[in-house]
Design an enzyme around this catalytic site. Structure first.
Site, PDB file in Angstrom:
ATOM      1  CE  LYS A  36      -0.599   0.480   5.024  1.00 37.36           C
ATOM      2  NZ  LYS A  36      -1.573   0.616   6.119  1.00 37.36           N
ATOM      3  NE  ARG A 128      -5.489  -0.302  12.356  1.00 34.39           N
ATOM      4  CZ  ARG A 128      -4.641  -0.375  11.328  1.00 34.39           C
ATOM      5  NH1 ARG A 128      -3.986   0.702  10.936  1.00 34.39           N
ATOM      6  NH2 ARG A 128      -4.423  -1.513  10.699  1.00 34.39           N
TER       7      ARG A 128
END
Length: 353
Positions: A36, A128
């Site tokens: 990414k 998260r």
């Protein structure tokens, strides 16, 4: 040559990927290369396809669509319900935590005649993604739903650390992840082959042989592309830190004071900036700014050059201690954030060597 540009060193990328893969394989672990940070750049993917890494991973479906590889493709970001069909179509494995999305994935997989592999995410305290590790009833209920689905396979459980809450991996939280995996194996009579213990921040534990046996897969982005161990944010030998280099052009070089003159307000980004009085300086400007890059992530290759600050279009450098001229090429190594922003933007060219 079109500047600014970022340059990929193919051999250094291959070396980093193979070195990290060998560290894992020597310990019966698998590794995923996370693309990414370079937006699944096709040339970087070609290099990784030649490497010994076991998976290609990305957080964006758009990137995974473009990736051509014989290695299994892993979606890192928790899937959006609206993209369930694309997840099944373009990914072999995805990380999930929500029953609603899992039901949609199951339907999409059955419709396509596929068995989609799921890594169930567990939040070990970084806060998260994932089911909170103390909510064992929800963990078991979700794992059982995957186990009983015709279109899904409970391929593994996983966690993510350091990215939000800065929680470091250690024997306690990694041991808890392995405990949950074994508990689910016993409850469901399911092999659950993968226990994914996080990202590049786990490298120190791996190399020190402190990782609990059975935590057997990791996702590496910054360590492969930047050469850093992210728990401490420092380069990790013998990995290369110059897989990507930024080249820019010096467009102005003037002698000026180091302190602005006049009443100070906010800058163009709404920030109240303070300045250090260093006397008269040779101040240079390169044609690259905050619209292009996370400027704090630039480190000049020339140790006598330092970054003073930036606006949207210009970055100001201190050349007082060195001898450069307008038109010179100024090179920088990159942090993870700087490489991410440069790869995402449209104004910086890319070249490979």
């Amino acid at each position: 040559m079109s500047l600014p540009e970022i340059i990929l060193n193919r051999e250094h990328l291959l070396f980093n990927a193979n070195t990290i893969a060998s560290w894992c394989h020597e310990r019966d672990m698998l590794c995923a290369a996370v693309t990414k940070v370079v937006c699944a750049d096709k040339e970087a993917v070609r290099v990784l396809n030649r490497s010994e890494v076991d998976f290609i991973a990305d957080s964006r479906i758009k990137n995974l669509k473009s990736i051509e590889t014989d290695k299994p493709k892993l979606l890192l970001r928790i899937g959006m319900p609206s993209e369930s069909e694309d997840i099944v179509r373009f990914c072999d494995i995805s990380m999930q935590s929500e029953l609603y999305t899992l039901r949609l994935l199951n339907e999409a997989a059955i419709a396509r005649g596929k068995l989609h592999k799921v890594i169930l995410m567990i939040d070990l305290g970084d806060l998260r993604e994932g089911i909170f590790f103390r909510n064992e009833a929800l963990i078991l209920n979700t794992a059982r739903m995957i186990h009983e689905s015709r279109g899904l396979e409970l391929y593994g459980i996983g966690t993510n650390l350091t990215c939000y809450g800065s929680v470091l991996p250690d024997e306690t939280n990694m041991g808890e992840l392995f405990r949950i995996a074994n508990w689910l194996r016993n409850e469901l009579d399911e092999p659950i082959p993968i226990v994914s213990g996080g990202n590049s921040s786990a490298l120190t534990m791996i190399l020190q042989n402190r990782m609990p046996k059975g935590v057997n897969m990791f996702r590496f982005g910054e360590s492969i592309f930047i050469g850093n161990e992210t728990a401490n944010g420092v380069p990790l030998a013998p990995l290369y830190n110059d897989v990507y280099t930024l080249k820019t052009e010096l467009v102005e070089l003037q002698t000026k004071p180091s302190m602005p003159i006049g009443v100070l307000g906010l800058n163009a980004f709404g920030e109240q900036v303070t300045y250090e009085d260093k006397g008269v300086m040779r101040r240079g400007i390169i044609a690259l700014g905050r619209q292009d890059c996370v400027i704090d992530g630039l480190t000049p290759v020339d140790p006598d050059v330092s970054v003073l600050g930036a606006s949207s279009d210009h970055t100001i450098l201190d050349f007082t201690a060195c001898d450069h001229c307008v038109g010179d090429i100024i090179e920088f190594t990159l942090s993870y954030g700087a490489l991410l922003s440069l790869s995402t933007g449209q104004y910086v060219q890319k070249r490979w060597i």
